[in-house]
Write a protein that holds these residues in place. Structure first.
Motif, short mmCIF file in Angstrom:
data_model
loop_
_atom_site.label_atom_id
_atom_site.label_comp_id
_atom_site.label_asym_id
_atom_site.label_seq_id
_atom_site.Cartn_x
_atom_site.Cartn_y
_atom_site.Cartn_z
N ASP A 10 1.16 -56.30 8.93
CA ASP A 10 1.97 -57.53 9.00
C ASP A 10 3.45 -57.25 8.72
OD1 ASP A 10 -0.24 -58.97 9.75
OD2 ASP A 10 -0.73 -59.59 7.71
N GLY A 11 3.95 -56.17 9.30
CA GLY A 11 5.37 -55.88 9.27
C GLY A 11 5.84 -55.06 8.08
N THR A 74 -1.68 -56.31 12.84
CA THR A 74 -1.30 -57.72 12.65
C THR A 74 -2.55 -58.54 12.36
OG1 THR A 74 0.47 -57.40 14.26
CG2 THR A 74 -0.05 -59.67 13.65
N ALA A 80 1.74 -65.68 11.30
CA ALA A 80 2.44 -66.84 10.73
C ALA A 80 3.71 -66.43 10.00
CB ALA A 80 1.51 -67.60 9.79
N ALA A 81 4.20 -65.21 10.27
CA ALA A 81 5.37 -64.71 9.54
C ALA A 81 6.56 -65.66 9.68
CB ALA A 81 5.73 -63.31 10.03
N ASP A 82 6.74 -66.23 10.87
CA ASP A 82 7.87 -67.15 11.07
C ASP A 82 7.38 -68.58 11.19
OD1 ASP A 82 9.51 -64.82 11.35
OD2 ASP A 82 8.82 -64.67 13.44
N GLY A 83 6.49 -68.98 10.34
CA GLY A 83 5.89 -70.32 10.45
C GLY A 83 4.63 -70.23 11.26
N HIS A 85 1.65 -70.07 13.81
CA HIS A 85 1.50 -69.77 15.23
C HIS A 85 0.92 -71.02 15.89
CE1 HIS A 85 -0.38 -67.84 18.77
NE2 HIS A 85 0.45 -66.83 18.57
#
Ligand code: FAD
Ligand code: SF4
Ligand code: FES
Ligand code: FES
Lengths: 173, 336
Positions: A10-11, A74, A80-83, A85
């Motif tokens: 997850d990044g 992932t 949901a990293a940026d809010g 999905h």
């Protein structure tokens, strides 16, 4: 036999020492505290452990952690990293779960299905094998999601949740 | 699970050298079968040589119009490959009928060829099984065998060291058998090509061996020869549920018609034997004859005449007969 590896989950780069026998699923859950992917069967039979590995959906219970070095893992959390999905939102809107145990695997698998459809991949129920566009009908979604079992049998709501995002992404008429 | 060392080689020859020196080691492809069997205690390698990033992931054109498939091409990518979908519909369909989207993304072509049987006694280390534990007997022959072989099996009773009625579980292999593919293999003494017909074996008196490969031999590619009329081909699979289940019986067939006469035909069966079963008796009966339902059914019955089913898998005989017949009828009616 202990080996030092770095997993990218997850990044985030996560260095750790693992026994070579450790699955990617156990490394995430037991060692890195990344518990989004779930363990249902540990034999590739249920799909609860589905993650995206360099963007492709796979069963993380059958992937040895040592083989995943240098690849991007992932989970549903990572989507949901940026809010949330869109799949997270449509699963809520359509009530596409009951206990929720299979849901992170359903979500990552559905993300894989959408990406495969965008590339024009056929499935076992595709009539025209050489068609260059995929239309994710309900039958197509059921076939492509068959690797994800739901003990609560939320299937009737999972199909429309995936279908809605498929329409938004242009892979369903 | 037994402890193991994880190794990567720099090239295929390096992998062969590594594994040849490790009598209890194994190659690792996608791991979707091997890791499962290791977790079950059925496979116990002490070294894994990862060949997933070592063998080719490319599908190349062969001069004759055929295709060379790298051993590491994932099952999903092979099914989606436009040249496979156009030239060999039965192969794309066989791949798509197998496993799940997740598994097909990870599984490799080489690993698919060499996946082990799904016999429940083979995967249960508390049970007798000649394939897993040579000489221990066969639990299946008088136990659960609904999904096991009706052709080419060895049954000499539950305690014989020769008995084995296992089936090969791959869908892809059935299509490759119909297409007369060949397997390119690298060993310590160099490269050789094995016709797919000779890769897998019947249990005979040595059920522990699935294939004719020697320890350390690495599959590098599969060659599929040109077959222009394979555009009229199909893979059909009958299973206990609509998706994500192994075959009870499957058929891969291609039909070449000259008007209403069968010019040529290919038929292979899955789920009925220890290896993909090429229906040569049926093919010979059909070539040059009429493309009618009655002829297809007679040929299918002739093929299955050799079947020796047990109490709980006798249903596979009429199932296979009907599937051959229906598949050929559909192909005869389809536009090429
Ligand atoms: C739940 C489930 C359902 C399934 N359903 C189906 C189905 O319906 N139909 C079907 O056909 N299959 C099915 N499968 C099986 C799946 O297709 C196989 O597990 C897969 O194809 C194996 O490929 P792999 O690359 O993961 O092989 P691995 O697991 O990595 O290897 C398998 C074997 O091949 C050897 N090997 C791998 N690569 C090479 C090479 N290049 N040279 C020499 N030896 C090599 C390994 O040492 C090992 O012995 C299913 C699997 C699961 C878990
Ligand atoms: S059928 Fe073959 S694999 Fe199954 S228990 Fe008997 S010997 Fe083992
Ligand atoms: S836990 Fe991986 S498929 Fe069930
Ligand atoms: S929501 Fe409970 S298992 Fe799917």
């Amino acid at each position: 036999m202990d080996t030092q590896i770095t997993l990218r989950v997850d990044g985030a780069d996560r260095p750790l020492t693992v026994d070579t026998r450790t699955s990617l699923l156990d490394a995430m859950r037991e060692r890195l505290g990344a518990t989004s992917a779930k363990k249902g069967c540990d034999h590739g039979q249920c799909g609860a452990c589905t993650v995206l590995l360099d963007g492709r959906r796979v069963n993380s219970c059958l992937v040895l952690a040592v083989t995943a070095e240098g690849q991007e893992v992932t989970t549903s959390d990572g989507l949901a990293a940026d809010g949330p999905h869109r799949l997270h939102e449509t699963f809520v809107d359509h009530d596409a779960y009951q206990c929720g145990y299979c849901t992170p695997g359903q979500i990552t698998s559905a993300a894989g299905v959408l990406a495969e459809a965008a590339q024009g991949w056929p499935s076992a129920v595709t009539e025209d094998l050489v068609a260059d566009r995929t239309d994710l009908t309900d039958a197509e979604i059921r076939e492509r999601m068959s690797g994800n079992l739901c003990r609560c049998a939320a299937y009737a709501n999972i199909v429309p949740a995936v279908a809605q995002v498929a329409v938004e992404q242009g892979v369903r008429a | 699970m037994r402890e193991f060392r994880y190794e990567k080689a720099i090239d295929p020859a390096g992998a062969v050298a590594l594994l040849t020196g490790e009598p209890e080691g194994a190659y690792l492809g996608g791991g979707t079968n091997l890791v499962d069997l290791m977790r079950l205690g059925v496979a116990t390698p002490d070294v894994l040589v990862d060949v997933r990033q070592l063998t080719s992931t490319e599908v190349e054109d062969l001069p004759d119009g055929g295709l060379r498939i790298g051993a590491a091409v994932p099952n999903a990518d092979l099914a989606a490959e436009p040249r496979v979908r156009e030239r060999y519909p039965l192969l794309a369909q066989a791949l798509l009928a197998g496993a799940s989207g997740q598994l097909r993304n990870r599984a490799t072509t080489g690993g698919n060829l060499l996946q082990r049987t799904r016999c429940t006694y083979f995967t249960d280390t508390t049970m007798p099984c000649n394939k897993r534990d040579a000489g221990s007997g066969c639990g299946a022959v008088e136990g659960l065998h609904r999904n096991l072989a009706v052709l080419g099996a060895t049954h000499e009773g539950p305690t014989s060291p020769h008995t084995c009625i296992a089936t090969h579980p791959s869908d892809m292999v059935v299509a490759l058998r119909a297409l007369d593919a060949s397997v390119r293999v690298l060993g310590a003494d160099g490269e050789r090509t094995v016709p797919i017909a000779e890769l897998h074996r019947l249990p005979g008196d040595d059920p522990a061996r699935d294939t004719t490969l020697a320890h350390g031999e690495l599959i590098t590619a599969i060659d599929v020869p040109a077959l222009p009329w394979a555009t009229r081909s199909r893979y059909r699979k009958v299973r206990d549920r609509a998706s994500y289940a192994f075959a009870l019986v499957s058929v891969a067939a291609a039909l070449d018609l000259d008007g209403s006469t069968v010019r040529d035909v290919r038929i292979a069966l899955g789920g009925v034997a220890h290896k993909p079963w090429r229906a040569t008796v049926a093919e010979d009966a059909l070539r040059g004859g009429p493309a009618t339902e009655a002829a297809f059914a007679a040929a299918a019955e002739a093929e299955l005449a050799a079947a020796a089913p047990l109490a709980d898998n006798a249903f596979k005989v009429p199932m296979a007969t009907n599937m051959i017949t229906r598949t050929l009828v559909q192909l005869a009616e389809a536009r090429a």
